[in-house]
Design an enzyme around this catalytic site. Sequence first.
Site, PDB file in Angstrom:
ATOM      1  N   PRO A  96     -17.715   4.863 -17.492  1.00  0.00           N
ATOM      2  CA  PRO A  96     -17.452   3.737 -16.498  1.00  0.00           C
ATOM      3  C   PRO A  96     -18.819   3.243 -16.332  1.00  0.00           C
ATOM      4  O   PRO A  96     -19.686   3.316 -16.971  1.00  0.00           O
ATOM      5  CB  PRO A  96     -16.630   3.662 -15.558  1.00  0.00           C
ATOM      6  N   THR A 135     -17.309   5.205 -26.028  1.00  0.00           N
ATOM      7  CA  THR A 135     -17.939   4.721 -26.383  1.00  0.00           C
ATOM      8  C   THR A 135     -19.273   4.786 -25.858  1.00  0.00           C
ATOM      9  O   THR A 135     -19.813   5.155 -24.204  1.00  0.00           O
ATOM     10  CB  THR A 135     -17.638   2.983 -26.360  1.00  0.00           C
ATOM     11  N   LEU A 227     -19.834  -0.939 -30.209  1.00  0.00           N
ATOM     12  CA  LEU A 227     -20.892  -1.654 -28.985  1.00  0.00           C
ATOM     13  C   LEU A 227     -20.498  -2.990 -29.514  1.00  0.00           C
ATOM     14  O   LEU A 227     -19.995  -3.821 -28.754  1.00  0.00           O
ATOM     15  CB  LEU A 227     -22.228  -1.462 -28.027  1.00  0.00           C
ATOM     16  N   CYS A 282     -12.264  -0.945 -22.985  1.00  0.00           N
ATOM     17  CA  CYS A 282     -14.223  -1.184 -23.054  1.00  0.00           C
ATOM     18  C   CYS A 282     -14.721  -2.181 -23.417  1.00  0.00           C
ATOM     19  O   CYS A 282     -15.945  -2.568 -22.489  1.00  0.00           O
ATOM     20  CB  CYS A 282     -13.463  -1.083 -25.221  1.00  0.00           C
TER      21      CYS A 282
HETATM   22  C1  UDX Z   1     -10.569  -3.184 -27.617  1.00  0.00           C
HETATM   23  C2  UDX Z   1     -11.057  -3.098 -29.365  1.00  0.00           C
HETATM   24  O1  UDX Z   1     -10.283  -3.631 -29.861  1.00  0.00           O
HETATM   25  C3  UDX Z   1     -10.661  -1.231 -30.054  1.00  0.00           C
HETATM   26  O2  UDX Z   1     -11.360  -1.142 -31.069  1.00  0.00           O
HETATM   27  C4  UDX Z   1     -11.989  -0.972 -29.085  1.00  0.00           C
HETATM   28  O3  UDX Z   1     -11.364   1.035 -29.549  1.00  0.00           O
HETATM   29  C5  UDX Z   1     -12.000  -0.230 -27.269  1.00  0.00           C
HETATM   30  O4  UDX Z   1     -11.087  -1.712 -27.174  1.00  0.00           O
HETATM   31  P1  UDX Z   1      -7.924  -2.467 -26.406  1.00  0.00           P
HETATM   32  O5  UDX Z   1      -8.456  -2.989 -25.333  1.00  0.00           O
HETATM   33  O6  UDX Z   1      -6.949  -1.161 -26.479  1.00  0.00           O
HETATM   34  O7  UDX Z   1      -8.964  -1.891 -27.618  1.00  0.00           O
HETATM   35  O8  UDX Z   1      -6.970  -3.384 -27.047  1.00  0.00           O
HETATM   36  P2  UDX Z   1      -7.427  -5.541 -27.833  1.00  0.00           P
HETATM   37  O9  UDX Z   1      -6.258  -5.267 -28.302  1.00  0.00           O
HETATM   38  O10 UDX Z   1      -8.672  -5.008 -28.090  1.00  0.00           O
HETATM   39  O11 UDX Z   1      -6.978  -6.090 -26.824  1.00  0.00           O
HETATM   40  C6  UDX Z   1      -8.288  -6.204 -25.247  1.00  0.00           C
HETATM   41  C7  UDX Z   1      -8.192  -7.236 -25.109  1.00  0.00           C
HETATM   42  O12 UDX Z   1      -7.960  -8.498 -25.207  1.00  0.00           O
HETATM   43  C8  UDX Z   1      -6.294  -7.548 -24.124  1.00  0.00           C
HETATM   44  O13 UDX Z   1      -6.194  -7.886 -22.554  1.00  0.00           O
HETATM   45  C9  UDX Z   1      -5.986  -8.145 -24.535  1.00  0.00           C
HETATM   46  O14 UDX Z   1      -4.667  -8.910 -24.312  1.00  0.00           O
HETATM   47  C10 UDX Z   1      -6.734  -9.080 -25.099  1.00  0.00           C
HETATM   48  N1  UDX Z   1      -6.811  -9.957 -26.498  1.00  0.00           N
HETATM   49  C11 UDX Z   1      -6.276  -9.603 -27.375  1.00  0.00           C
HETATM   50  C12 UDX Z   1      -6.559 -11.413 -26.311  1.00  0.00           C
HETATM   51  O15 UDX Z   1      -6.407 -12.044 -24.818  1.00  0.00           O
HETATM   52  N2  UDX Z   1      -6.147 -12.440 -27.095  1.00  0.00           N
HETATM   53  C13 UDX Z   1      -6.703 -11.574 -28.876  1.00  0.00           C
HETATM   54  O16 UDX Z   1      -6.362 -12.415 -28.998  1.00  0.00           O
HETATM   55  C14 UDX Z   1      -6.831 -10.379 -28.418  1.00  0.00           C
END
Ligand code: UDX
Length: 475
Positions: A96, A135, A227, A282
């Site tokens: 974190p 990460t 990152l 992340c």
């Molecule tokens: C992310 C990365 O995608 C992944 O490759 C990495 O290993 C970890 O971080 P994650 O956080 O699990 O994955 O989910 P992700 O699908 O990327 O969504 C992250 C946030 O963005 C969510 O709150 C989602 O709702 C938001 N989001 C995603 C949007 O608001 N719009 C989009 O078009 C896509």
Amino acid sequence: MDYSIKNICCIGAGYVGGPSMAVIADKCTNKNINVVDLNKERIDLWNSSNLSNLPIYEPGLKEIIKRRRGKNLFFSTEVKKNIAEADMIFISVNTPTKIKGIGAGEAIDLKWVEASSRQISRYAKGKTIVVEKSTLPVRTAETIKSILNSTITKNKNQSESQEFFILSNPEFLAEGTAINDLENPDRILIGGEDDDAIKALENIYSTWINQDKIIKTDLWSAELSKLIANAFLAQRISSINSISALCEVTGADIKEVANAIGKDTRIGEFFLNSGPGFGGSCFKKDILNLVYICKYYGLYETANYWQNVIEINNWQQKRISNVIINKLFGTVVGKKLSILGFSFKKNTNDTRESPAIKICKNLIEEGAKLNIYDPQVMPKIIERDLNLKESIEFDSSSELGEWKFASSIYESAIDSDALIFLTEWDEFKFINWKKISEKMRDPKWIFDTRSISISKEAQAYGFNIWVIGEGKNLP
Ligand code: UDX
Ligand code: ADP
């Protein structure tokens, strides 16, 4: 160095360690995989006979656990024994943002990485490959290496055969689609200095992943790439969210705009959904870390550029809270509002950095009474995130904001003035509008922050509808 890896240990049974080891166990049935964690409660849940109690909700995970647990996949708190027996150790612990001291609010807190490196240095035997899965800031491998090598120097005589090889193998899975992402990744990234160690990890992945998807780099490029991949993804969301506000005031529609620009293959169609802002463990953490690293190296313009991706994300959440309050006649004091979805995205029970947290906090601060429903998030987690005890009954004589957990969409709607969609769960697409509208108070509102395509039918039941990025919201 012998390539053959028989025993794998993963330190950390969280959202990354659990699913990624489950998939390796499923694909490489000739390897023994031990996932260890200090958190006994979490390990007990991983071992729970009722597979609905696994600590992580992830589509497809239950089935793999059922197939492999107790065969070549084991969850335990026996850190020492499993480190000692492992040929390869994945570090998949919490990373974190630091909350105090130098770099507080920006730098990553490496205390868990340091502690696990010390455990490895104490218990590992013989030649051991140590893989960074979490990460991590660029050059963390250096820290791990110096901790590991310091024990070798100290116990030089006893550890003639002890040798560590460090690899960086960042995980790109996204929650909610973790199993599919692990089974069919866009790429696998392996950074390292020792060709044999790289080969050993490559051999594991090549069991089910095409060789051309496996990218090999130096350690630092692998660490930094992870990152930067997250920073670029988050930047895309802030870009589209900033334009959602412009669409709302100009009469344009963000979905049309996203579709039109996404057709340009240079831009691409994915990750262009505007919403309440990005959450998850992340994006924010990694960008803050990037900002910290840039400032450390005196790159202030680069730092400011990325900092703004976070500023837009915060602004989007505040903006949505303000829209809700303004549409409800400028006040939500004493009003019951139905919050639909609390996790940071669909198909996960994870709420880390969920936009729902800030939006709910804002509404509670303004005096709203929130009925919160989420199909996977437990009330005790919401209580922790909002830092506010759940009310048993709302106190109508009090102007203070409160919240209660609702066990269904329909229960959350009782006497409420608005349905506020904060997560795009599939079940929200199949609402019985007649049934729900009868439970609510008029005039009733829908605030759709996820563009989950509220059916036309809803309009027929007298809802006022506000959808993120839709200019037709204009008065
Ligand atoms: C992310 C990365 O995608 C992944 O490759 C990495 O290993 C970890 O971080 P994650 O956080 O699990 O994955 O989910 P992700 O699908 O990327 O969504 C992250 C946030 O963005 C969510 O709150 C989602 O709702 C938001 N989001 C995603 C949007 O608001 N719009 C989009 O078009 C896509
Ligand atoms: P991620 O999303 O990166 O997987 P989580 O917080 O879900 O992060 O999981 C990290 C896990 O690592 C936690 O369950 C925590 O208890 C565990 N952990 C942290 N440090 C150690 C350690 N030194 N030994 C064993 N487990 C650890």
